[in-house]
Scaffold this motif. Structure first.
Motif, PDB file in Angstrom:
ATOM      1  N   GLY A 182       0.474  -0.826  -0.436  1.00 28.16           N
ATOM      2  CA  GLY A 182       0.232   0.021   0.421  1.00 28.16           C
ATOM      3  C   GLY A 182       0.639   1.373   0.093  1.00 28.16           C
ATOM      4  N   ARG A 183       1.989   1.297   0.213  1.00 27.34           N
ATOM      5  CA  ARG A 183       2.572   2.923   0.411  1.00 27.34           C
ATOM      6  C   ARG A 183       3.089   3.002  -0.978  1.00 27.34           C
ATOM      7  NH1 ARG A 183       8.184   1.342   5.123  1.00 27.34           N
ATOM      8  NH2 ARG A 183       6.648   1.063   7.061  1.00 27.34           N
ATOM      9  N   ALA A 184       3.615   3.845  -1.391  1.00 29.98           N
ATOM     10  CA  ALA A 184       3.932   4.744  -2.318  1.00 29.98           C
ATOM     11  C   ALA A 184       5.618   3.982  -2.447  1.00 29.98           C
ATOM     12  CB  ALA A 184       3.973   6.372  -2.188  1.00 29.98           C
ATOM     13  N   PRO A 185       5.047   3.642  -3.343  1.00 26.75           N
ATOM     14  CA  PRO A 185       6.531   2.443  -4.032  1.00 26.75           C
ATOM     15  C   PRO A 185       7.472   3.660  -4.942  1.00 26.75           C
ATOM     16  CG  PRO A 185       5.243   2.174  -6.142  1.00 26.75           C
ATOM     17  CD  PRO A 185       4.272   2.938  -4.949  1.00 26.75           C
ATOM     18  N   THR A 186       9.122   3.572  -4.958  1.00 23.42           N
ATOM     19  CA  THR A 186       9.798   4.462  -5.177  1.00 23.42           C
ATOM     20  C   THR A 186      10.898   3.504  -6.134  1.00 23.42           C
ATOM     21  OG1 THR A 186      11.031   4.191  -2.563  1.00 23.42           O
ATOM     22  CG2 THR A 186       9.389   5.684  -3.049  1.00 23.42           C
ATOM     23  N   GLY A 187      10.825   2.510  -6.189  1.00 22.34           N
ATOM     24  CA  GLY A 187      11.509   2.067  -6.994  1.00 22.34           C
ATOM     25  C   GLY A 187      11.188   0.359  -7.647  1.00 22.34           C
ATOM     26  N   ALA A 188      11.528   0.336  -8.938  1.00 19.17           N
ATOM     27  CA  ALA A 188      11.095  -1.294 -10.132  1.00 19.17           C
ATOM     28  C   ALA A 188      11.593  -2.200  -8.960  1.00 19.17           C
ATOM     29  CB  ALA A 188      12.493  -1.250 -10.735  1.00 19.17           C
ATOM     30  N   GLY A 189      12.143  -2.544  -8.189  1.00 22.35           N
ATOM     31  CA  GLY A 189      12.293  -3.305  -6.806  1.00 22.35           C
ATOM     32  C   GLY A 189      11.048  -3.548  -6.310  1.00 22.35           C
ATOM     33  N   LEU A 190       9.989  -2.119  -5.821  1.00 20.11           N
ATOM     34  CA  LEU A 190       8.565  -2.869  -5.604  1.00 20.11           C
ATOM     35  C   LEU A 190       7.719  -2.407  -5.891  1.00 20.11           C
ATOM     36  CD1 LEU A 190       9.614   0.005  -3.137  1.00 20.11           C
ATOM     37  CD2 LEU A 190       9.862  -1.841  -2.348  1.00 20.11           C
ATOM     38  N   ILE A 191       7.478  -2.930  -7.399  1.00 18.08           N
ATOM     39  CA  ILE A 191       6.774  -2.887  -8.745  1.00 18.08           C
ATOM     40  C   ILE A 191       6.605  -4.484  -8.882  1.00 18.08           C
ATOM     41  CG2 ILE A 191       5.647  -2.352 -10.957  1.00 18.08           C
ATOM     42  CD1 ILE A 191       6.250   0.338  -8.793  1.00 18.08           C
ATOM     43  N   ASN A 192       5.312  -4.536  -8.200  1.00 16.63           N
ATOM     44  CA  ASN A 192       4.247  -6.109  -9.098  1.00 16.63           C
ATOM     45  C   ASN A 192       3.262  -5.855 -10.397  1.00 16.63           C
ATOM     46  OD1 ASN A 192       4.276  -7.563  -7.052  1.00 16.63           O
ATOM     47  ND2 ASN A 192       2.335  -7.678  -6.711  1.00 16.63           N
ATOM     48  N   TYR A 193       3.437  -4.571 -11.669  1.00 16.09           N
ATOM     49  CA  TYR A 193       2.558  -4.512 -12.354  1.00 16.09           C
ATOM     50  C   TYR A 193       2.910  -3.593 -12.882  1.00 16.09           C
ATOM     51  CZ  TYR A 193      -0.792  -9.020 -10.641  1.00 16.09           C
ATOM     52  OH  TYR A 193      -1.023  -9.477 -10.325  1.00 16.09           O
ATOM     53  N   TRP A 194       3.262  -3.721 -14.417  1.00 16.55           N
ATOM     54  CA  TRP A 194       4.033  -2.665 -14.890  1.00 16.55           C
ATOM     55  C   TRP A 194       2.701  -2.439 -16.694  1.00 16.55           C
ATOM     56  CZ3 TRP A 194       7.254   1.203 -13.885  1.00 16.55           C
ATOM     57  CH2 TRP A 194       8.724   0.629 -13.633  1.00 16.55           C
ATOM     58  N   GLY A 195       2.608  -1.394 -16.596  1.00 20.24           N
ATOM     59  CA  GLY A 195       1.921  -0.871 -17.175  1.00 20.24           C
ATOM     60  C   GLY A 195       2.025  -0.635 -19.131  1.00 20.24           C
ATOM     61  N   LYS A 196       1.545  -0.361 -19.491  1.00 18.16           N
ATOM     62  CA  LYS A 196       2.375   0.036 -21.364  1.00 18.16           C
ATOM     63  C   LYS A 196       2.247   1.130 -21.608  1.00 18.16           C
ATOM     64  CE  LYS A 196      -0.285  -3.537 -24.076  1.00 18.16           C
ATOM     65  NZ  LYS A 196      -0.987  -3.328 -25.222  1.00 18.16           N
ATOM     66  N   GLY A 197       3.504   1.908 -21.753  1.00 18.01           N
ATOM     67  CA  GLY A 197       4.000   2.915 -21.848  1.00 18.01           C
ATOM     68  C   GLY A 197       2.800   3.787 -22.681  1.00 18.01           C
ATOM     69  N   THR A 198       3.425   5.506 -22.415  1.00 16.73           N
ATOM     70  CA  THR A 198       2.886   6.083 -23.086  1.00 16.73           C
ATOM     71  C   THR A 198       3.247   7.300 -23.348  1.00 16.73           C
ATOM     72  OG1 THR A 198       1.029   7.648 -23.580  1.00 16.73           O
ATOM     73  CG2 THR A 198       1.452   7.817 -21.168  1.00 16.73           C
ATOM     74  N   LEU A 199       3.889   7.630 -24.514  1.00 13.37           N
ATOM     75  CA  LEU A 199       5.042   8.799 -25.115  1.00 13.37           C
ATOM     76  C   LEU A 199       4.754  10.375 -25.026  1.00 13.37           C
ATOM     77  CD1 LEU A 199       7.881   9.101 -26.226  1.00 13.37           C
ATOM     78  CD2 LEU A 199       7.000   9.113 -28.583  1.00 13.37           C
ATOM     79  N   VAL A 200       5.939  10.790 -24.435  1.00 15.73           N
ATOM     80  CA  VAL A 200       6.014  12.673 -23.780  1.00 15.73           C
ATOM     81  C   VAL A 200       7.099  13.504 -25.003  1.00 15.73           C
ATOM     82  CG1 VAL A 200       5.213  14.149 -22.615  1.00 15.73           C
ATOM     83  CG2 VAL A 200       4.457  12.072 -22.214  1.00 15.73           C
TER      84      VAL A 200
END
Length: 123
Positions: free
Chosen positions: A101-119
């Motif tokens: 539930g905490r705000a994740p600050t690194g890739a190691g704390l991520i469970n799911y990645w979304g598809k990106g959007t280009l800026v």
């Protein structure tokens, strides 16, 4: 499970964009959520994150003061507001769901990645 980012595009330096990340397949109301970005030829880096209830937010130093993050758990959606954009903000922006539930600050704390959007920010 799918996280779909949208809202990217081409903007002039100094402009603003609002990115959205909609989740489907399951709810993420009890997960911290984050945004990361990957510039051409560089590694993916942390941009901002928010805790499960929105009570805590974290920002990378490079965007602090120019970025806002918010969430609407009823809509299963997370938002990233980008202001005063600079050419160096050009990147593919990815949203992600954290392990807890905490705000994740690194890739190691991520469970799911979304598809990106280009800026793309032009000078």
């Amino acid at each position: 499970v799918q996280l779909q980012a949208s809202g990217g595009g081409l903007v002039q330096a100094g402009g603003s964009l609002r990115l959205s990340c909609a989740a489907s397949g399951r709810t993420f109301w009890n997960n911290g959520m984050g945004w990361f970005r990957q510039a051409p030829g560089k590694e993916r880096v942390f941009v901002a994150s928010i805790s499960w209830n929105g009570g805590s937010t974290v920002f990378a130093d490079s965007v602090k003061g120019r970025v806002t993050i918010s969430r609407d758990n009823g809509k299963n959606t997370v938002y990233l507001g980008l202001d005063s954009l600079k050419p160096e903000d050009t990147a593919v922006y990815y949203c992600a769901a954290g392990r807890g539930g905490r705000a994740p600050t690194g890739a190691g704390l991520i469970n799911y990645w979304g598809k990106g959007t280009l800026v793309t920010v032009s000078s």
